[in-house]
Design a protein around this motif. Sequence first.
Motif, PDB file in Angstrom:
ATOM      1  N   ARG A   1      13.480   6.383  -3.283  1.00  0.00           N
ATOM      2  CA  ARG A   1      13.192   6.930  -1.962  1.00  0.00           C
ATOM      3  C   ARG A   1      12.244   6.021  -1.181  1.00  0.00           C
ATOM      4  O   ARG A   1      12.329   5.937   0.038  1.00  0.00           O
ATOM      5  CB  ARG A   1      12.568   8.324  -2.140  1.00  0.00           C
ATOM      6  CG  ARG A   1      12.342   9.070  -0.847  1.00  0.00           C
ATOM      7  CD  ARG A   1      13.660   9.495  -0.225  1.00  0.00           C
ATOM      8  NE  ARG A   1      13.451  10.064   1.100  1.00  0.00           N
ATOM      9  CZ  ARG A   1      13.366   9.355   2.214  1.00  0.00           C
ATOM     10  NH1 ARG A   1      13.450   8.046   2.141  1.00  0.00           N
ATOM     11  NH2 ARG A   1      13.169   9.919   3.375  1.00  0.00           N
ATOM     12  N   HIS A   2      11.334   5.362  -1.894  1.00  0.00           N
ATOM     13  CA  HIS A   2      10.323   4.603  -1.160  1.00  0.00           C
ATOM     14  C   HIS A   2      10.613   3.106  -1.107  1.00  0.00           C
ATOM     15  O   HIS A   2      10.377   2.469  -0.101  1.00  0.00           O
ATOM     16  CB  HIS A   2       8.936   4.833  -1.774  1.00  0.00           C
ATOM     17  CG  HIS A   2       8.432   6.227  -1.565  1.00  0.00           C
ATOM     18  ND1 HIS A   2       7.692   6.589  -0.470  1.00  0.00           N
ATOM     19  CD2 HIS A   2       8.607   7.357  -2.282  1.00  0.00           C
ATOM     20  CE1 HIS A   2       7.417   7.885  -0.534  1.00  0.00           C
ATOM     21  NE2 HIS A   2       7.953   8.369  -1.628  1.00  0.00           N
TER      22      HIS A   2
ATOM     23  N   ILE B   1       1.948   2.144  -3.502  1.00  0.00           N
ATOM     24  CA  ILE B   1       0.826   2.681  -4.276  1.00  0.00           C
ATOM     25  C   ILE B   1       0.539   4.108  -3.823  1.00  0.00           C
ATOM     26  O   ILE B   1       0.335   5.017  -4.630  1.00  0.00           O
ATOM     27  CB  ILE B   1      -0.437   1.813  -4.071  1.00  0.00           C
ATOM     28  CG1 ILE B   1      -0.188   0.414  -4.625  1.00  0.00           C
ATOM     29  CG2 ILE B   1      -1.645   2.446  -4.760  1.00  0.00           C
ATOM     30  CD1 ILE B   1      -1.340  -0.531  -4.393  1.00  0.00           C
ATOM     31  N   SER B   2       0.587   4.284  -2.502  1.00  0.00           N
ATOM     32  CA  SER B   2       0.237   5.604  -2.003  1.00  0.00           C
ATOM     33  C   SER B   2       1.304   6.630  -2.388  1.00  0.00           C
ATOM     34  O   SER B   2       0.992   7.796  -2.602  1.00  0.00           O
ATOM     35  CB  SER B   2      -0.030   5.534  -0.517  1.00  0.00           C
ATOM     36  OG  SER B   2       0.941   6.177   0.211  1.00  0.00           O
ATOM     37  N   ALA B   3       2.562   6.200  -2.504  1.00  0.00           N
ATOM     38  CA  ALA B   3       3.604   7.123  -2.958  1.00  0.00           C
ATOM     39  C   ALA B   3       3.309   7.574  -4.382  1.00  0.00           C
ATOM     40  O   ALA B   3       3.501   8.734  -4.738  1.00  0.00           O
ATOM     41  CB  ALA B   3       4.966   6.451  -2.885  1.00  0.00           C
ATOM     42  N   GLU B   4       2.817   6.645  -5.207  1.00  0.00           N
ATOM     43  CA  GLU B   4       2.476   7.021  -6.574  1.00  0.00           C
ATOM     44  C   GLU B   4       1.303   7.994  -6.587  1.00  0.00           C
ATOM     45  O   GLU B   4       1.295   8.959  -7.344  1.00  0.00           O
ATOM     46  CB  GLU B   4       2.127   5.774  -7.382  1.00  0.00           C
ATOM     47  CG  GLU B   4       3.357   5.115  -7.944  1.00  0.00           C
ATOM     48  CD  GLU B   4       3.049   3.806  -8.614  1.00  0.00           C
ATOM     49  OE1 GLU B   4       1.862   3.509  -8.823  1.00  0.00           O
ATOM     50  OE2 GLU B   4       4.007   3.095  -8.921  1.00  0.00           O
ATOM     51  N   LEU B   5       0.328   7.728  -5.722  1.00  0.00           N
ATOM     52  CA  LEU B   5      -0.823   8.626  -5.659  1.00  0.00           C
ATOM     53  C   LEU B   5      -0.426   9.990  -5.116  1.00  0.00           C
ATOM     54  O   LEU B   5      -1.080  10.985  -5.379  1.00  0.00           O
ATOM     55  CB  LEU B   5      -1.921   8.020  -4.785  1.00  0.00           C
ATOM     56  CG  LEU B   5      -2.581   6.758  -5.334  1.00  0.00           C
ATOM     57  CD1 LEU B   5      -3.599   6.244  -4.363  1.00  0.00           C
ATOM     58  CD2 LEU B   5      -3.226   7.032  -6.670  1.00  0.00           C
ATOM     59  N   ASP B   6       0.645  10.020  -4.318  1.00  0.00           N
ATOM     60  CA  ASP B   6       1.135  11.299  -3.815  1.00  0.00           C
ATOM     61  C   ASP B   6       1.805  12.097  -4.929  1.00  0.00           C
ATOM     62  O   ASP B   6       2.288  13.203  -4.698  1.00  0.00           O
ATOM     63  CB  ASP B   6       2.145  11.082  -2.688  1.00  0.00           C
ATOM     64  CG  ASP B   6       1.463  10.647  -1.393  1.00  0.00           C
ATOM     65  OD1 ASP B   6       0.234  10.809  -1.308  1.00  0.00           O
ATOM     66  OD2 ASP B   6       2.152  10.159  -0.497  1.00  0.00           O
ATOM     67  N   GLY B   7       1.881  11.507  -6.102  1.00  0.00           N
ATOM     68  CA  GLY B   7       2.452  12.212  -7.244  1.00  0.00           C
ATOM     69  C   GLY B   7       3.950  12.058  -7.376  1.00  0.00           C
ATOM     70  O   GLY B   7       4.588  12.833  -8.080  1.00  0.00           O
ATOM     71  N   ALA B   8       4.543  11.083  -6.680  1.00  0.00           N
ATOM     72  CA  ALA B   8       5.988  10.927  -6.769  1.00  0.00           C
ATOM     73  C   ALA B   8       6.364  10.344  -8.123  1.00  0.00           C
ATOM     74  O   ALA B   8       5.724   9.414  -8.598  1.00  0.00           O
ATOM     75  CB  ALA B   8       6.472   9.996  -5.661  1.00  0.00           C
TER      76      ALA B   8
ATOM     77  N   ARG C   1      11.656   8.545  -7.905  1.00  0.00           N
ATOM     78  CA  ARG C   1      11.528   8.757  -6.474  1.00  0.00           C
ATOM     79  C   ARG C   1      10.859   7.558  -5.788  1.00  0.00           C
ATOM     80  O   ARG C   1      11.245   7.164  -4.701  1.00  0.00           O
ATOM     81  CB  ARG C   1      10.711  10.030  -6.208  1.00  0.00           C
ATOM     82  CG  ARG C   1      10.775  10.466  -4.778  1.00  0.00           C
ATOM     83  CD  ARG C   1      10.058  11.784  -4.555  1.00  0.00           C
ATOM     84  NE  ARG C   1       9.772  11.935  -3.139  1.00  0.00           N
ATOM     85  CZ  ARG C   1      10.646  12.365  -2.243  1.00  0.00           C
ATOM     86  NH1 ARG C   1      11.857  12.706  -2.627  1.00  0.00           N
ATOM     87  NH2 ARG C   1      10.321  12.451  -0.973  1.00  0.00           N
TER      88      ARG C   1
ATOM     89  N   THR D   1       8.484   8.141 -10.894  1.00  0.00           N
ATOM     90  CA  THR D   1       8.961   6.764 -10.809  1.00  0.00           C
ATOM     91  C   THR D   1      10.317   6.648 -10.101  1.00  0.00           C
ATOM     92  O   THR D   1      10.522   5.786  -9.262  1.00  0.00           O
ATOM     93  CB  THR D   1       9.095   6.170 -12.217  1.00  0.00           C
ATOM     94  OG1 THR D   1       7.855   6.349 -12.872  1.00  0.00           O
ATOM     95  CG2 THR D   1       9.421   4.697 -12.162  1.00  0.00           C
TER      96      THR D   1
ATOM     97  N   ASP E   1       0.814  -1.209   0.000  1.00  0.00           N
ATOM     98  CA  ASP E   1       0.000   0.000   0.000  1.00  0.00           C
ATOM     99  C   ASP E   1       0.851   1.263   0.000  1.00  0.00           C
ATOM    100  O   ASP E   1       0.519   2.243  -0.643  1.00  0.00           O
ATOM    101  CB  ASP E   1      -0.910   0.002   1.239  1.00  0.00           C
ATOM    102  CG  ASP E   1      -2.083  -0.941   1.065  1.00  0.00           C
ATOM    103  OD1 ASP E   1      -2.278  -1.399  -0.065  1.00  0.00           O
ATOM    104  OD2 ASP E   1      -2.785  -1.202   2.048  1.00  0.00           O
ATOM    105  N   PHE E   2       1.960   1.220   0.735  1.00  0.00           N
ATOM    106  CA  PHE E   2       2.708   2.478   0.837  1.00  0.00           C
ATOM    107  C   PHE E   2       3.383   2.849  -0.471  1.00  0.00           C
ATOM    108  O   PHE E   2       3.626   4.029  -0.734  1.00  0.00           O
ATOM    109  CB  PHE E   2       3.683   2.458   2.029  1.00  0.00           C
ATOM    110  CG  PHE E   2       4.922   1.627   1.862  1.00  0.00           C
ATOM    111  CD1 PHE E   2       6.024   2.141   1.206  1.00  0.00           C
ATOM    112  CD2 PHE E   2       4.990   0.360   2.394  1.00  0.00           C
ATOM    113  CE1 PHE E   2       7.181   1.386   1.088  1.00  0.00           C
ATOM    114  CE2 PHE E   2       6.131  -0.401   2.278  1.00  0.00           C
ATOM    115  CZ  PHE E   2       7.229   0.113   1.620  1.00  0.00           C
TER     116      PHE E   2
END
Lengths: 581, 379
Positions: free
Chosen positions: B285-286, B270-277, B281, B279, B267-268
């Motif tokens: 970073r994640h 997916i959520s990083a992608e939804l945060d607009g990060a 990053r 690829t 989930d985290f």
Amino acid sequence: MSQMSSTQHTQPPILEVKNLETSFKTRHGWFKAVDDVSISLYPGRTLCVVGESGSGKSVMSRSILQIVDAPGKITGGEILLHTDFGDGAGHSTVNMIGMDPRGKQVRAIRGDDIAMIFQEPMSSLSPVHRIGDQIGETLRIHMGMSKKEAIARSVELLRMVEIPNPEEAVKRYPYEFSGGMRQRAMIAMALSCNPKVLIADEPTTALDVTIQAEILELMRSLQKAHNMAILFITHDMGVVAEIADDVAVMRHGKVVEKGDVYSVFASPQHDYTKSLLHAATQCEGPSDRRLAMRERRPLGDPILEAVALRKEYVITPAGFRREAKTLLAVKDANLQLRDGENIGIVGESGSGKTTLARCIQRIHSVSSGAVLYTDRQGNTRDLAPLTKPDLKEPWRDMRIIFQDPFGSLNPRMTVGQIIAEPLMNHGLGTPVEQRARVAELLDLVGLPGSAAERYPHAFSGGQRQRISIARAIAPNPRIIIADEATSALDVSLRTQIMDLLLELQEKLGLSYLFISHDVGLVRYFCDRVVVMYKGQIMEEGETEDVCTNPQHPYTQSLLSAVPIADPTMRASKTRTRYVEG
Amino acid sequence: MTQSNSIDPRLSTDIAEATQWKLMWLKFRKHRLAMFGLCIVSFLYLIALCAEFFSPFDPSETSTADLFHPPQRIHFVDRAEDASWALRMYVYDQKLTRDPITLATTYVKNPDKKIYLKLFGKNEPYNLFGLIPMSRTLIAPATADEKFYLFGADRLGRDMFSRAMMGTRISMSIGLVGVTLSLCLGLLIGGLSGYFGGLVDAVSSRAIELILAMPTIPVWLGLSAALPATLDPLLRYFMITIILSLIGWTELARVVRGRFLALRQEDFVISAELDGAPTRRVIFRHMMPSLVSHIIASVTLAIPSMILAETSLSFLGLGLSPPTVSWGVLLKEAQNIHAIAQAPWLFIPGAFVALAVLSLNFLGDGLRDAADPYASEGS
């Protein structure tokens, strides 16, 4: 504690737990997970032990069978098993504490006198053995049956737990069974040696409500037939009201209240029991706060719309003279979310509710149909054909809160970094401004500002869900998709989190798409509800209308399966089953 | 009762303050063998780093008088004639004698002559790390021209102890350099394959399987035989590491790919992608930080196989060649029956190989178990 000891106990107890203490060795010394617990089980009666996570209820039940995981250890008390040889032939009492946990004596008691069923029916059955062989093994070991006799008895047992076509079912493997069937098979296995005591540790928690209702019914009828004593562990007050004769409420390892189910529900003595009951009954009607909010500010125009949304998964791609095999996860769904509205999507597992939400948010691609989003300026765009870079802007307005409070926060980032992530990626503010915004957001969700410097694992499930919410509202979104956002939390926390969401709705003008398997939560939180079954929307309407007067037979069966936290309603309830026409 | 409250994990918050690395260390410390491995490995790398300081003599200096000189034991208590004694390190001199009938040569202890040793004594000047001029070594003969052989001498009368110390440097570093190279390849290919999936994944996975299916020793042999014999020893050393890592990267790539595939669904992420990060990053970073501990563990487990590979290549005469000294090169000396019969001490470098490989494996096991401090927490 001074509750009346029920007068209905005509028979002497079969299992008595006296002053049980189970401790775990930690770096700081011994920690008592079960602290001075005394309970009694009577033949033909069900004792429900209810408590939230960490209350020690599971450890207590495992202590009885001496299967506590290391470093746990039973450090005190007595577990007395009274066996009756029948026909007044004699009576014996053994203290199970002091027996070698791996010894012969305990092994003979497990299965023979006391059987146990667990929460997760998938992991308690061996995936590589046939159902019949697994049940048969118990019979052959404990009853010394031959292979043939064991199979015959397995068939009989499977018939008893109402598995259709048991002669065929014994030859199946667990993966061919659904979750409810597996739990039935587990119960059959537990009953194979005619135990006098059945310990059920959250046996229905992993199941859908309709299946839960069936399993509860089955357990009740089996109890009647075999005059068994059942120790039923659960966290759900609704389930307690459905099945219990006696109740013991546990908190922090101690029993804080025990008594007859009717008296506990009618006049709870302990504050904790009261709060549990309050949390359970609260979800049986709409939230007052929400109704008041709608009075003040009526709903606006539609901002998000799904039109004939369809999602197919390709299982085997098309080949030469062969059509592609596909799975239709969402079938032509239409949904309209208005500004400031809360829509609930209800359905059982596998109904496609999460897939629908993820398609609307465009985490998943869409097979056909449109997702129309109207932004603040009033421009409407179809999100369905967009690619990732184009979705960056819509994603800023449409945020998500995940179910799992543990997996959704990056364990290697501090809470401050996690919340600031969307701000940074969208270039909102300087680092100093972002820090100030993080502090503001933490305050908004009810966490101290010092939380920003710490890592997610320092927080409890409820606190983590608050962090998720802070991250979701960080870039000033308009829509929040909450995918089972409260399902992993204890009952008392659920309403807290939902109230927080409603409070934020008022402050920030949000709209929610709330996905849940729990009809009660949806009733509390949502203005409108969408009922899904097998990828299709069965019914849609105002929440109260749907809940009080369901039109579709599936909705009726779903609602009739929901346990009500009132034992006096037991008799008046009628269950309807939905059979696909 | 009050005591039990203070240790109740439901109420206390202190353990939650621990960072991930601290939790890892706490768990690692409980692994006895891994701690032991860590000590040995650190010691070996210390030797590798300061090999000159640990070797009393020049490892390539020959001495015709001391061919196959056996190892000498260090004595600490020096008793004089008058029964007085002092605490001093010394070894007894050994004299070469020839049996008049069989003509066999044997070294005989000469109890009259003691060679005194000094800790941190002055010796031939050298440059530590190639930079700092020094002349003291860990053990040095008290008088400049004396020689002693703690691990014996080889067929040219070279000091095996010094050679083993110098060999440590090459052997232990070839593992590091080789693994670093494989890590770069593995991270890149495995990461891309796991993150993007689809065609990229299919192609790279098949490539990995193809390489893994090849028998490694003949491939190494073929490749290193293709190196020109006239190559500078240092360049040859470098080429060998490249050859080793060309095959070594596959295992790492698989580990990284698997981890990426699993993380991709978290989930985290997916959520990083939804945060607009973007690829990049999301990956660095994640996802990467979650892999670091696992990568460290698999790297530690990859080093021993590199060491073994180098040893076997050199043992077969196709790896490093003299004057470069590595454990494999030293073991090549012990290939014949003569060595077993007359000079068993030539096998000592083999003990170093075993020690290094074992302790690295223990260390790797401990790290792998500790890498997931949350693993045992779940209930």
